[in-house]
Design a protein around this motif. Structure first.
Motif, mmCIF file in Angstrom:
data_model
loop_
_atom_site.group_PDB
_atom_site.id
_atom_site.type_symbol
_atom_site.label_atom_id
_atom_site.label_comp_id
_atom_site.label_asym_id
_atom_site.label_seq_id
_atom_site.Cartn_x
_atom_site.Cartn_y
_atom_site.Cartn_z
ATOM 1 N N GLU A 199 0.851 -1.178 0.000
ATOM 2 C CA GLU A 199 0.000 0.000 0.000
ATOM 3 C C GLU A 199 0.891 1.234 0.000
ATOM 4 O O GLU A 199 2.086 1.160 0.299
ATOM 5 N N HIS A 272 -2.310 -1.836 -8.428
ATOM 6 C CA HIS A 272 -3.670 -1.358 -8.230
ATOM 7 C C HIS A 272 -3.791 -0.602 -6.916
ATOM 8 O O HIS A 272 -4.413 0.462 -6.835
ATOM 9 N N ASN A 273 -3.191 -1.131 -5.855
ATOM 10 C CA ASN A 273 -3.247 -0.476 -4.548
ATOM 11 C C ASN A 273 -2.523 0.856 -4.545
ATOM 12 O O ASN A 273 -2.962 1.814 -3.910
ATOM 13 N N ARG A 276 -4.529 3.601 -6.828
ATOM 14 C CA ARG A 276 -5.781 4.050 -6.201
ATOM 15 C C ARG A 276 -6.729 4.734 -7.179
ATOM 16 O O ARG A 276 -7.329 5.777 -6.881
ATOM 17 N N THR A 278 -6.138 6.349 -9.921
ATOM 18 C CA THR A 278 -5.658 7.510 -10.665
ATOM 19 C C THR A 278 -5.098 7.079 -12.024
ATOM 20 O O THR A 278 -4.821 5.906 -12.254
#
Length: 329
Positions: A199, A272-273, A276, A278
């Motif tokens: 993350e 993907h994390n 987010r 964008t």
């Protein structure tokens, strides 16, 4: 535990939480609208060529009935058709049971382990309402299993026996085939979800960031671009003009862009994390070199408000890692 066997209708993906975030449900509904109907048209075309069902395409039981796919069934709502058969191919006999069992698979799809995972699961949880039951092709099951079973294994759960691919018909029989290009014939490797979540980190202090950079094999400031938003799995590119190597470790500086692009291609979960949702962003990423790939462990968003991150990057050039004082970075 995972339940298996045809008599055990509770096919669940037990490593996920029972409470799903509304954003996750909404995301899968958005993805559903992108699938369109080409795969469904292909299935209907194949039906016209078959006068009798194949080994796994059987005529319906008298108790079988058509029912609308409800909004609450986020796994299959807007999949490309509006009605499903109950009982389904997993022997769920009521809609509450179908919704409960299917919802537990949503987080697996959120890991984007395979672009056809949703079609495969919905062919079983919500079989299309035709005059016969159509099973997924064995090749579709095998493709999804190759990508998604390792993710389940990360959490200690095997691929359930009730989804044993040998139970499904071969491609020459009447069945639901894969939609995406086969990974063996594609020039691009199929994205794989990773076991280890990553993350965006909060840049708490410059010292903490420097310690993280010291602890990892490499650290790079990069710009990531999202290539498309029209497929189930997003593609990402590394901007080659925006690669600043802070630490290359065992890698050659010249090979870092290629290795990071490979990471973007195959580690769908992590990218993907970090992104987010964008379309583009600049990040400082660090991680480990594992055999023929790089694994990103930490990522910081390069933003004006992240003063600690800016300070750490400025200080890095002259920073000496305590345990690596004699190591070239």
């Amino acid at each position: 535990m995972l339940q298996s066997g045809a008599a055990q209708s509770g096919v669940r993906c037990p490593f996920v939480h029972s409470q799903l975030a509304p954003s996750m449900v909404t995301a899968h509904r958005r993805q559903a609208s992108r699938l369109g109907g080409p795969w469904l048209l292909g299935l209907l075309a194949r039906l016209l060529l078959w006068g009798s069902p194949g080994a796994r395409a059987s005529y319906l039981r008298r108790s079988s009935s058509c029912t609308p796919i409800p909004h609450r069934m986020a796994l299959c709502y807007d999949i490309g058709y509006s009605e499903m058969r109950i009982p389904n191919l997993l022997e769920h006999e009521t809609m509450p049971e179908v919704i409960q069992q299917s919802s537990s698979w949503l987080p697996l799809l959120a890991r984007e382990c395979h672009p056809d995972a949703r079609i495969f699961l919905c062919s079983l949880f919500a079989p299309i309402c035709l005059d016969r039951l159509i099973y997924p092709c064995r090749s579709l099951c095998e493709a999804v299993k190759r990508s998604c079973a390792p993710v389940m294994a990360c959490y200690g759960y095997p691929w359930p026996e009730i989804l044993n691919c040998n139970k499904f018909p071969a491609d020459h029989e009447l069945c639901i085939a894969a939609v995406s290009m086969d990974e063996n014939s594609s020039s691009r490797r199929m994205p794989r979800a990773s076991c280890k979540d990553c993350e965006l980190e909060e840049a708490s202090t410059a010292r903490e960031i420097l310690e993280n950079l010291c602890a990892n094999d490499f650290a790079v400031k990069i710009r990531i671009l999202r290539k498309n938003t029209t497929t189930t799995i997003s593609d990402f590119d590394l901007d080659p003009s925006r690669v600043e190597v802070l630490k290359h470790g065992p890698l050659l500086r010249t090979e870092i862009p290629t290795r990071l692009q490979q990471w973007l291609d195959i580690d769908a979960t992590c990218v993907h994390n970090i992104m987010r949702g964008t379309h583009a962003g600049v990040f400082v990423v660090s991680g480990e070199v594992q055999s023929d790939k790089v694994v990103v462990n930490k990522a910081y968003a390069w933003q004006k408000k992240n003063r600690n991150l800016h300070q750490a990057v400025r200080r890095w050039k002259h920073h000496r890692c305590p345990e690596q004082a004699g190591r070239k970075v």
